[in-house]
Write a protein that holds these residues in place. Structure first.
Motif, PDB file in Angstrom:
ATOM      1  N   SER A   1       0.835  -1.198   0.000  1.00 20.94           N
ATOM      2  CA  SER A   1       0.000   0.000   0.000  1.00 20.94           C
ATOM      3  C   SER A   1       0.872   1.251   0.000  1.00 20.94           C
ATOM      4  N   TYR A   2       0.334   2.330  -0.560  1.00 16.89           N
ATOM      5  CA  TYR A   2       1.093   3.575  -0.562  1.00 16.89           C
ATOM      6  C   TYR A   2       0.164   4.759  -0.774  1.00 16.89           C
ATOM      7  N   LEU A   3       0.699   5.917  -0.477  1.00 11.86           N
ATOM      8  CA  LEU A   3       0.020   7.203  -0.695  1.00 11.86           C
ATOM      9  C   LEU A   3       1.068   8.153  -1.222  1.00 11.86           C
ATOM     10  N   VAL A   4       0.845   8.741  -2.380  1.00  9.06           N
ATOM     11  CA  VAL A   4       1.852   9.600  -3.003  1.00  9.06           C
ATOM     12  C   VAL A   4       1.213  10.897  -3.480  1.00  9.06           C
ATOM     13  N   PHE A   5       1.817  12.006  -3.094  1.00 16.86           N
ATOM     14  CA  PHE A   5       1.363  13.328  -3.519  1.00 16.86           C
ATOM     15  C   PHE A   5       2.322  13.850  -4.577  1.00 16.86           C
ATOM     16  N   GLY A   6       1.771  14.406  -5.631  1.00 19.64           N
ATOM     17  CA  GLY A   6       2.573  14.889  -6.740  1.00 19.64           C
ATOM     18  C   GLY A   6       2.366  14.015  -7.960  1.00 19.64           C
ATOM     19  N   ARG A   7       2.461  14.633  -9.122  1.00 18.80           N
ATOM     20  CA  ARG A   7       2.174  13.911 -10.368  1.00 18.80           C
ATOM     21  C   ARG A   7       3.255  12.893 -10.652  1.00 18.80           C
ATOM     22  N   THR A   8       2.847  11.682 -10.932  1.00 18.55           N
ATOM     23  CA  THR A   8       3.746  10.578 -11.213  1.00 18.55           C
ATOM     24  C   THR A   8       3.382   9.974 -12.565  1.00 18.55           C
ATOM     25  N   PRO A   9       4.294   9.196 -13.154  1.00 22.48           N
ATOM     26  CA  PRO A   9       3.954   8.563 -14.436  1.00 22.48           C
ATOM     27  C   PRO A   9       2.700   7.713 -14.301  1.00 22.48           C
ATOM     28  N   GLU A  10       1.788   7.872 -15.238  1.00 24.73           N
ATOM     29  CA  GLU A  10       0.527   7.153 -15.159  1.00 24.73           C
ATOM     30  C   GLU A  10       0.628   5.807 -15.853  1.00 24.73           C
ATOM     31  N   LEU A  11       0.051   4.803 -15.223  1.00 27.85           N
ATOM     32  CA  LEU A  11       0.026   3.487 -15.836  1.00 27.85           C
ATOM     33  C   LEU A  11      -0.830   3.532 -17.096  1.00 27.85           C
ATOM     34  N   PRO A  12      -0.376   2.913 -18.176  1.00 27.15           N
ATOM     35  CA  PRO A  12      -1.085   3.042 -19.457  1.00 27.15           C
ATOM     36  C   PRO A  12      -2.493   2.467 -19.432  1.00 27.15           C
ATOM     37  N   TYR A  13      -2.768   1.573 -18.490  1.00 26.48           N
ATOM     38  CA  TYR A  13      -4.097   0.967 -18.440  1.00 26.48           C
ATOM     39  C   TYR A  13      -5.005   1.634 -17.400  1.00 26.48           C
ATOM     40  N   THR A  14      -4.635   2.840 -16.962  1.00 25.52           N
ATOM     41  CA  THR A  14      -5.496   3.576 -16.040  1.00 25.52           C
ATOM     42  C   THR A  14      -6.757   4.041 -16.765  1.00 25.52           C
ATOM     43  N   ALA A  15      -7.904   3.755 -16.190  1.00 21.95           N
ATOM     44  CA  ALA A  15      -9.185   4.191 -16.764  1.00 21.95           C
ATOM     45  C   ALA A  15      -9.659   5.420 -16.009  1.00 21.95           C
ATOM     46  N   PHE A  16      -9.884   6.518 -16.732  1.00 20.77           N
ATOM     47  CA  PHE A  16     -10.267   7.780 -16.108  1.00 20.77           C
ATOM     48  C   PHE A  16     -11.749   8.086 -16.330  1.00 20.77           C
ATOM     49  N   THR A  17     -12.337   8.676 -15.298  1.00 18.94           N
ATOM     50  CA  THR A  17     -13.706   9.163 -15.357  1.00 18.94           C
ATOM     51  C   THR A  17     -13.720  10.589 -14.824  1.00 18.94           C
ATOM     52  N   PRO A  18     -14.627  11.447 -15.285  1.00 17.92           N
ATOM     53  CA  PRO A  18     -14.630  12.838 -14.812  1.00 17.92           C
ATOM     54  C   PRO A  18     -14.844  12.944 -13.306  1.00 17.92           C
ATOM     55  N   LEU A  19     -14.124  13.878 -12.697  1.00 18.30           N
ATOM     56  CA  LEU A  19     -14.321  14.234 -11.294  1.00 18.30           C
ATOM     57  C   LEU A  19     -15.408  15.294 -11.227  1.00 18.30           C
ATOM     58  N   LEU A  20     -16.456  15.008 -10.471  1.00 17.73           N
ATOM     59  CA  LEU A  20     -17.585  15.923 -10.360  1.00 17.73           C
ATOM     60  C   LEU A  20     -17.489  16.745  -9.076  1.00 17.73           C
ATOM     61  N   SER A  21     -18.168  17.878  -9.075  1.00 17.63           N
ATOM     62  CA  SER A  21     -18.193  18.746  -7.905  1.00 17.63           C
ATOM     63  C   SER A  21     -19.624  18.939  -7.445  1.00 17.63           C
ATOM     64  N   ASN A  22     -19.807  18.885  -6.143  1.00 10.83           N
ATOM     65  CA  ASN A  22     -21.110  19.136  -5.533  1.00 10.83           C
ATOM     66  C   ASN A  22     -21.021  20.454  -4.781  1.00 10.83           C
ATOM     67  N   PRO A  23     -21.748  21.497  -5.214  1.00 10.02           N
ATOM     68  CA  PRO A  23     -21.648  22.796  -4.541  1.00 10.02           C
ATOM     69  C   PRO A  23     -22.063  22.751  -3.072  1.00 10.02           C
ATOM     70  N   ARG A  24     -22.781  21.702  -2.670  1.00  2.63           N
ATOM     71  CA  ARG A  24     -23.196  21.586  -1.281  1.00  2.63           C
ATOM     72  C   ARG A  24     -22.262  20.721  -0.449  1.00  2.63           C
ATOM     73  N   ARG A  25     -21.407  20.000  -1.114  1.00  2.49           N
ATOM     74  CA  ARG A  25     -20.391  19.191  -0.425  1.00  2.49           C
ATOM     75  C   ARG A  25     -19.093  19.299  -1.214  1.00  2.49           C
ATOM     76  N   ARG A  26     -18.470  20.419  -1.081  1.00  4.22           N
ATOM     77  CA  ARG A  26     -17.333  20.747  -1.936  1.00  4.22           C
ATOM     78  C   ARG A  26     -16.071  19.956  -1.609  1.00  4.22           C
ATOM     79  N   ASN A  27     -16.021  19.333  -0.444  1.00  6.05           N
ATOM     80  CA  ASN A  27     -14.787  18.663  -0.049  1.00  6.05           C
ATOM     81  C   ASN A  27     -14.736  17.195  -0.461  1.00  6.05           C
ATOM     82  N   LEU A  28     -15.764  16.686  -1.161  1.00  5.94           N
ATOM     83  CA  LEU A  28     -15.803  15.277  -1.513  1.00  5.94           C
ATOM     84  C   LEU A  28     -15.473  15.057  -2.987  1.00  5.94           C
ATOM     85  N   TYR A  29     -14.948  13.859  -3.289  1.00  6.10           N
ATOM     86  CA  TYR A  29     -14.570  13.487  -4.649  1.00  6.10           C
ATOM     87  C   TYR A  29     -15.699  12.655  -5.267  1.00  6.10           C
ATOM     88  N   TYR A  30     -16.488  13.299  -6.128  1.00  6.35           N
ATOM     89  CA  TYR A  30     -17.642  12.640  -6.747  1.00  6.35           C
ATOM     90  C   TYR A  30     -17.292  12.087  -8.128  1.00  6.35           C
TER      91      TYR A  30
END
Length: 435
Positions: free
Chosen positions: A245-274
């Motif tokens: 397990s690990y936690l890393v801050f800062g941009r690192t090389p992305e694995l080519p098989y990473t699947a991305f989905t849009p990060l959404l924002s909730n104006p009523r819960r701005r601190n969460l990752y939707y």
């Protein structure tokens, strides 16, 4: 868990982040080790069961409020916890602490001496009086009376965190140094020094809040490391003294098989990752009957709905209709494969099976689908977990229904995936087998 009933009063007083990192190295590693490597579990520990299933979000109304930093992470299962922990030093000289990694909240806080009320923890208690870099945020600060105000018992600006499961922490706000692996230090981080704490924190010293809010650790180190971090939560049942397990801050090389989905924002819960979960498949077939896709969608006008990526919650929660549709599809295919469902529930799970004599290869597969074509093909250990509290080999579908309008992608389902939280590009990535 019952829906949140309390309101969080959180004072977040942040100093300029320009000097938050003292001469930041090109790479900053935050080790994350398996919890067993520090505190071996008792011989009779039940390693297969998630005895506790936390909902670690702050109460609902509170959400209204380059180089790399890399850390190892440990599983909390040996301590009957479904959470993961980072080993971080606090202060000068530093006190080693175990902090829950929580993408669902912001504040970094830990239990502090002297305690008016503190729960038991496995690491030493932090004593700010012994830290030469500890600085209490004074009541004279112009922001203090505009927020929560002065805490007369400490003489400084105060905070109170109340979480959805009834857990709480209160004390004073301060800044201090955090120390990671290889003696890498980050200075002037705003922390909550908790003198009155209670709840289900499972022997950790406190929380490392890495939500999207201004007070989170991720936001405080963003001037040095960017608005980007990733983590991977390894096998929660492993006995290994080293952790994947690990936690890393800062941009690192992305694995080519990473699947991305849009990060959404909730104006009523701005601190969460939707994220937008578009549906799911069971046994290789898309489930379309029995629920409405709208139940998984975020309604930005009301703030209800949506799916949150949360490292501090163990079991994923889906709207009742969506969960029921997934469970029924799973059960139908399990029955066809000869898996015998138990008549009664086990713990919080209502779909459990007697696997004696049944092959694990018969377990129906589950794939979660997200907007943009991102899929998470879950390995069986991420959703079909052993419950060994009884004689025999009983396994349960590790998902739950929720009625409170907020769905959660929990850490059991995230296990083994590299999860990328890229706020700069407004996207979330999932890469399997990447720990």
């Amino acid at each position: 868990m019952a829906p949140p009933k309390h309101v969080l009063a959180l004072v977040l007083l942040l100093f300029s982040a320009t000097d938050a990192c003292h001469q930041p190295p090109k790479t900053l590693h935050i080790p994350v080790v398996h919890r067993n490597a520090v505190f071996p579990p008792p011989p009779d520990a039940n390693r297969g069961s998630l005895v506790t299933n936390r909902r670690r979000f702050p109460a609902a109304d509170t959400a209204l409020m380059m180089s790399r930093l890399h850390s190892p992470v440990m599983s909390g299962l040996p301590f009957e916890s479904g959470e993961y922990f980072a080993s971080i030093g606090v202060g000068t000289p530093s006190t080693s602490t175990l902090l829950v990694i929580d993408t669902g909240s912001d504040l970094v806080w830990l239990q502090c001496k002297p305690c008016r009320h503190c729960y038991g923890q496995m690491s030493p208690f932090y004593d700010p009086r012994r830290s030469s870099t500890y600085r209490q945020i004074p009541c004279s600060s112009p922001q203090c009376p505009l927020l929560q105000g002065c805490d007369n018992s400490t003489g400084g600006c105060g905070y109170t965190m109340v979480y959805g499961d009834g857990s709480a922490s209160s004390g004073n706000l301060a800044t201090d140094r955090l120390v990671f692996s290889n003696d890498t230090s980050v200075y002037n981080i705003t922390i909550g020094c908790g003198h009155d704490n209670e709840g289900l924190f499972d022997s950790s010293a406190g929380l490392l809040g890495v939500g999207r809010g201004a007070a989170s650790f991720a936001s405080q180190v963003a001037p040095s490391y960017g608005r980007y971090f990733a983590y991977c939560l390894g096998d929660r049942t492993s006995n290994a003294r080293s952790s994947s397990s690990y936690l890393v801050f800062g941009r690192t090389p992305e694995l080519p098989y990473t699947a991305f989905t849009p990060l959404l924002s909730n104006p009523r819960r701005r601190n969460l990752y939707y994220v937008n979960m578009a549906g799911f498949s069971v046994g290789g077939e898309r489930v379309t009957a029995g629920f409405s896709n709208s139940s998984l969608s975020l309604d930005t006008a009301s703030g209800r709905g949506g799916v949150v990526v949360d490292s501090g919650t163990s079991i994923s929660r889906l709207p009742r209709d969506a969960y029921g549709a997934l469970r029924d599809a799973f059960d139908a295919r399990a029955a066809a494969a000869g898996m015998r469902r138990l008549a009664e529930d086990i713990s919080v799970f209502d779909a459990c099976y007697d696997m004696r004599g049944a092959a694990m290869a018969s377990v129906p597969g589950i794939v979660l689908h997200f907007a943009g074509g991102a899929d998470m093909a879950l390995p069986p250990e991420n959703y079909f977990i052993p419950e060994d509290s009884r004689n025999g080999r009983f396994y349960c579908l590790a998902l739950e229904a929720t009625d409170d309008g907020l769905s959660v992608l929990g850490n059991v389902q995230q296990q083994g995936f590299r999860v990328v939280l890229d706020v700069e590009k407004e996207r979330v990535g999932f890469a399997p087998k990447a720990c």
